[in-house]
Design a protein around this motif. Structure first.
Motif, PDB file in Angstrom:
ATOM      1  N   GLY A 188       0.838  -1.127  -0.213  1.00 55.00           N
ATOM      2  CA  GLY A 188       0.054   0.108   0.142  1.00 55.00           C
ATOM      3  C   GLY A 188       0.745   1.119  -0.083  1.00 55.00           C
ATOM      4  O   GLY A 188       1.814   1.515   0.827  1.00 55.00           O
ATOM      5  N   LEU A 189       0.615   2.211  -0.771  1.00 61.86           N
ATOM      6  CA  LEU A 189       1.336   3.522  -1.023  1.00 61.86           C
ATOM      7  C   LEU A 189       0.411   4.531  -0.365  1.00 61.86           C
ATOM      8  O   LEU A 189      -0.865   4.642  -0.736  1.00 61.86           O
ATOM      9  CB  LEU A 189       1.816   3.652  -2.349  1.00 61.86           C
ATOM     10  N   GLU A 190       0.880   5.411   0.329  1.00 60.52           N
ATOM     11  CA  GLU A 190       0.079   6.492   1.006  1.00 60.52           C
ATOM     12  C   GLU A 190       0.687   8.080   0.454  1.00 60.52           C
ATOM     13  O   GLU A 190       1.696   7.852  -0.184  1.00 60.52           O
ATOM     14  CB  GLU A 190       0.553   6.746   2.547  1.00 60.52           C
ATOM     15  N   PRO A 191      -0.204   8.758   0.319  1.00 56.85           N
ATOM     16  CA  PRO A 191      -0.010  10.192  -0.272  1.00 56.85           C
ATOM     17  C   PRO A 191       1.312  10.704   0.294  1.00 56.85           C
ATOM     18  O   PRO A 191       1.638  10.687   1.538  1.00 56.85           O
ATOM     19  CB  PRO A 191      -0.941  11.168  -0.163  1.00 56.85           C
ATOM     20  N   GLY A 192       2.102  11.208  -0.250  1.00 58.91           N
ATOM     21  CA  GLY A 192       3.570  12.108  -0.010  1.00 58.91           C
ATOM     22  C   GLY A 192       4.616  11.024  -0.053  1.00 58.91           C
ATOM     23  O   GLY A 192       5.923  11.565   0.089  1.00 58.91           O
ATOM     24  N   ARG A 193       4.442   9.985  -0.384  1.00 55.14           N
ATOM     25  CA  ARG A 193       5.588   9.013  -0.304  1.00 55.14           C
ATOM     26  C   ARG A 193       6.389   8.993  -1.604  1.00 55.14           C
ATOM     27  O   ARG A 193       5.691   9.269  -2.837  1.00 55.14           O
ATOM     28  CB  ARG A 193       5.142   7.225  -0.221  1.00 55.14           C
TER      29      ARG A 193
ATOM     30  N   GLU B 298      -2.196  10.032  -3.819  1.00 57.81           N
ATOM     31  CA  GLU B 298      -3.356   9.291  -3.556  1.00 57.81           C
ATOM     32  C   GLU B 298      -3.156   8.079  -3.040  1.00 57.81           C
ATOM     33  O   GLU B 298      -2.175   7.521  -3.333  1.00 57.81           O
ATOM     34  CB  GLU B 298      -4.657   9.631  -4.402  1.00 57.81           C
ATOM     35  N   PRO B 299      -3.909   7.520  -2.037  1.00 59.26           N
ATOM     36  CA  PRO B 299      -3.671   6.020  -1.487  1.00 59.26           C
ATOM     37  C   PRO B 299      -3.652   5.083  -2.626  1.00 59.26           C
ATOM     38  O   PRO B 299      -4.756   5.132  -3.737  1.00 59.26           O
ATOM     39  CB  PRO B 299      -4.791   5.842  -0.776  1.00 59.26           C
ATOM     40  N   ILE B 300      -2.762   4.234  -2.699  1.00 58.84           N
ATOM     41  CA  ILE B 300      -2.613   3.278  -3.884  1.00 58.84           C
ATOM     42  C   ILE B 300      -2.710   1.729  -3.233  1.00 58.84           C
ATOM     43  O   ILE B 300      -1.748   1.446  -2.377  1.00 58.84           O
ATOM     44  CB  ILE B 300      -1.517   3.462  -4.662  1.00 58.84           C
ATOM     45  N   PRO B 301      -3.680   0.952  -3.492  1.00 56.00           N
ATOM     46  CA  PRO B 301      -3.554  -0.372  -2.838  1.00 56.00           C
ATOM     47  C   PRO B 301      -2.280  -1.219  -3.508  1.00 56.00           C
ATOM     48  O   PRO B 301      -2.222  -1.130  -4.732  1.00 56.00           O
ATOM     49  CB  PRO B 301      -4.929  -1.000  -3.049  1.00 56.00           C
TER      50      PRO B 301
ATOM     51  N   PRO C 226      -2.135  12.418 -13.839  1.00 55.79           N
ATOM     52  CA  PRO C 226      -0.758  13.247 -13.581  1.00 55.79           C
ATOM     53  C   PRO C 226       0.099  11.956 -12.745  1.00 55.79           C
ATOM     54  O   PRO C 226      -0.191  11.136 -12.276  1.00 55.79           O
ATOM     55  CB  PRO C 226      -1.209  14.355 -12.634  1.00 55.79           C
ATOM     56  N   PRO C 227       1.521  12.528 -12.732  1.00 60.04           N
ATOM     57  CA  PRO C 227       2.364  11.552 -12.117  1.00 60.04           C
ATOM     58  C   PRO C 227       1.910  11.423 -10.790  1.00 60.04           C
ATOM     59  O   PRO C 227       1.614  12.233 -10.019  1.00 60.04           O
ATOM     60  CB  PRO C 227       3.727  12.348 -12.282  1.00 60.04           C
ATOM     61  N   GLY C 228       2.074  10.238 -10.145  1.00 63.49           N
ATOM     62  CA  GLY C 228       2.001   9.886  -8.814  1.00 63.49           C
ATOM     63  C   GLY C 228       0.456   9.376  -8.562  1.00 63.49           C
ATOM     64  O   GLY C 228       0.184   9.267  -7.341  1.00 63.49           O
ATOM     65  N   ALA C 229      -0.392   9.567  -9.582  1.00 62.67           N
ATOM     66  CA  ALA C 229      -1.887   9.204  -9.250  1.00 62.67           C
ATOM     67  C   ALA C 229      -1.961   7.756  -9.621  1.00 62.67           C
ATOM     68  O   ALA C 229      -1.259   6.963 -10.179  1.00 62.67           O
ATOM     69  CB  ALA C 229      -2.620   9.961 -10.452  1.00 62.67           C
ATOM     70  N   HIS C 230      -3.243   7.289  -8.849  1.00 60.13           N
ATOM     71  CA  HIS C 230      -3.710   5.822  -8.814  1.00 60.13           C
ATOM     72  C   HIS C 230      -4.062   5.841 -10.417  1.00 60.13           C
ATOM     73  O   HIS C 230      -4.779   6.298 -10.696  1.00 60.13           O
ATOM     74  CB  HIS C 230      -4.620   5.848  -7.924  1.00 60.13           C
TER      75      HIS C 230
END
Length: 105
Positions: free
Chosen positions: A19-24, A37-40, A71-75
């Motif tokens: 799981g990836l949390e925002p800001g990582r 954003e949160p990514i499972p 955008p880059p970093g989005a789910h």
């Protein structure tokens, strides 16, 4: 352990291994991305801008088309990608005569 995996240098997404949390911040060689954003686990995170209608690339091959700008970093998942693989309702959607490689030349 790596948090996400990029299969091919042609990919514009990485697969979350946890799981990836925002800001990582995720680093992939000389490039990196900050999770928005949160990514499972098992879902994808965009590595670059992916424009609406552009191919989402995983395994070095297109796995679908972006239905919105991503955008880059989005789910990246079914809420913003339309898959064309194996649907059966698209013209010309028949099995290839020769088995496909995971990453074509």
């Amino acid at each position: 352990m790596k948090a996400a995996l990029v299969i091919s240098e042609r990919d514009n997404v990485a697969t979350a291994l946890e799981g990836l949390e925002p800001g990582r911040r995720l680093e992939f060689g000389s490039t990196g991305v900050t999770v928005l954003e949160p990514i499972p686990p098992g879902h994808k995170v965009a590595l670059t801008d992916i424009a609406q209608g552009q191919a989402v690339m995983k395994y070095g091959s297109p796995i679908g088309l972006a239905t919105v700008d991503i955008p880059p970093g989005a789910h990246v998942h079914t809420h913003n990608v339309a898959s064309s693989r194996g649907r059966g309702d698209l013209a010309g959607d028949s099995p290839p005569a020769v088995p496909r490689l995971a990453e074509p030349q």
